[in-house]
Motif scaffolding. Structure first.
Motif, short mmCIF file in Angstrom:
data_model
loop_
_atom_site.label_atom_id
_atom_site.label_comp_id
_atom_site.label_asym_id
_atom_site.label_seq_id
_atom_site.Cartn_x
_atom_site.Cartn_y
_atom_site.Cartn_z
N ALA A 1 -54.75 -2.14 0.97
CA ALA A 1 -54.93 -1.02 1.90
C ALA A 1 -53.59 -0.34 2.14
CB ALA A 1 -55.52 -1.53 3.21
N SER A 2 -53.62 0.68 2.96
CA SER A 2 -52.39 1.40 3.30
C SER A 2 -51.39 0.42 3.89
CB SER A 2 -52.71 2.49 4.31
OG SER A 2 -53.58 3.41 3.73
N PRO A 3 -50.11 0.59 3.79
CA PRO A 3 -49.47 1.80 3.24
C PRO A 3 -49.29 1.77 1.73
CG PRO A 3 -47.81 0.35 4.17
CD PRO A 3 -49.14 -0.31 4.40
N ARG A 4 -49.50 0.62 1.04
CA ARG A 4 -49.27 0.59 -0.42
C ARG A 4 -50.47 0.01 -1.16
NH1 ARG A 4 -43.66 0.82 -2.84
NH2 ARG A 4 -45.06 0.40 -4.56
N PRO A 5 -51.54 0.77 -1.27
CA PRO A 5 -52.68 0.27 -2.04
C PRO A 5 -52.38 0.34 -3.54
CG PRO A 5 -53.11 2.49 -1.32
CD PRO A 5 -51.77 2.11 -0.74
N GLU A 6 -53.02 -0.54 -4.31
CA GLU A 6 -52.86 -0.51 -5.77
C GLU A 6 -54.10 0.14 -6.36
OE1 GLU A 6 -52.27 -4.62 -6.61
OE2 GLU A 6 -50.09 -4.51 -6.37
N TYR A 7 -53.88 1.02 -7.32
CA TYR A 7 -55.00 1.71 -7.97
C TYR A 7 -55.15 1.19 -9.39
CZ TYR A 7 -54.52 4.89 -4.06
OH TYR A 7 -54.45 5.40 -2.80
N TYR A 8 -56.40 1.07 -9.81
CA TYR A 8 -56.69 0.60 -11.17
C TYR A 8 -57.71 1.52 -11.83
CZ TYR A 8 -54.24 -3.59 -9.78
OH TYR A 8 -53.27 -4.46 -9.36
N CYS A 9 -57.60 1.62 -13.17
CA CYS A 9 -58.51 2.50 -13.92
C CYS A 9 -59.85 1.82 -14.16
CB CYS A 9 -57.87 2.92 -15.23
SG CYS A 9 -57.55 1.56 -16.36
N SER A 10 -59.89 0.49 -14.15
CA SER A 10 -61.14 -0.21 -14.44
C SER A 10 -61.16 -1.55 -13.71
CB SER A 10 -61.26 -0.45 -15.95
OG SER A 10 -60.20 -1.28 -16.40
N ALA A 11 -62.35 -2.14 -13.65
CA ALA A 11 -62.51 -3.44 -13.00
C ALA A 11 -61.74 -4.51 -13.77
CB ALA A 11 -63.98 -3.79 -12.89
N GLU A 12 -61.69 -4.34 -15.10
CA GLU A 12 -60.97 -5.28 -15.97
C GLU A 12 -59.48 -5.33 -15.58
OE1 GLU A 12 -60.53 -5.14 -20.59
OE2 GLU A 12 -62.64 -5.03 -20.05
N HIS A 13 -58.88 -4.13 -15.45
CA HIS A 13 -57.46 -4.09 -15.09
C HIS A 13 -57.22 -4.55 -13.67
CE1 HIS A 13 -56.06 -1.22 -18.55
NE2 HIS A 13 -56.48 -2.40 -18.95
N ARG A 14 -58.19 -4.30 -12.80
CA ARG A 14 -58.04 -4.78 -11.42
C ARG A 14 -58.03 -6.31 -11.41
NH1 ARG A 14 -62.41 -3.10 -7.02
NH2 ARG A 14 -63.65 -4.42 -8.38
N ALA A 15 -58.88 -6.91 -12.26
CA ALA A 15 -58.93 -8.38 -12.32
C ALA A 15 -57.63 -8.95 -12.91
CB ALA A 15 -60.14 -8.81 -13.16
N GLN A 16 -57.02 -8.20 -13.86
CA GLN A 16 -55.77 -8.66 -14.50
C GLN A 16 -54.55 -8.46 -13.60
OE1 GLN A 16 -55.66 -6.74 -18.30
NE2 GLN A 16 -57.49 -7.78 -19.04
N GLY A 17 -54.66 -7.56 -12.65
CA GLY A 17 -53.56 -7.34 -11.71
C GLY A 17 -52.48 -6.43 -12.29
N PRO A 18 -51.44 -6.22 -11.48
CA PRO A 18 -50.36 -5.31 -11.91
C PRO A 18 -49.59 -5.88 -13.10
CG PRO A 18 -49.88 -6.22 -9.74
CD PRO A 18 -51.24 -6.71 -10.14
N ALA A 19 -49.14 -4.99 -13.98
CA ALA A 19 -48.40 -5.40 -15.17
C ALA A 19 -46.95 -5.66 -14.81
CB ALA A 19 -48.48 -4.34 -16.25
#
Ligand code: ZN
Length: 83
Positions: free
Chosen positions: A65-83
């Motif tokens: 959530a705010s102030p620093r939410p992370e955005y992902y293009c797909s559920a797959e990338h959301r599951a893999q987390g930030p690179a």
């Protein structure tokens, strides 16, 4: 004198009526703006936290959530987390 006043009122009324007709005629001639030509308001773009792909915020999957939410293009990338 009385007739002159009546004549003046009639002349003014006809003048107003003609001017109104001309404005309506111009409005009718002007083509209505076409919907498909209107530009959509700009959308906020966000980068996928995993692969860096930019996509509209409305299409992105959000984690956190705010102030620093992370955005992902797909559920797959959301599951893999930030690179
Ligand atoms: Zn991604």
């Amino acid at each position: 004198m009385k007739y002159l006043l009546v004549l003046l009122v009639i002349v003014i009324a006809v003048g107003v009526w003609r001017k109104r007709r001309r404005v309506e005629h111009l409005k009718a001639q002007r083509p209505a703006p076409r919907r498909e030509n209107r530009l959509q308001p700009p959308q906020d773009m966000v980068a996928c936290a995993h692969c860096g792909l930019h996509l509209p915020r409305s299409d992105a999957l959000v984690l956190g959530a705010s102030p620093r939410p992370e955005y992902y293009c797909s559920a797959e990338h959301r599951a893999q987390g930030p690179a």
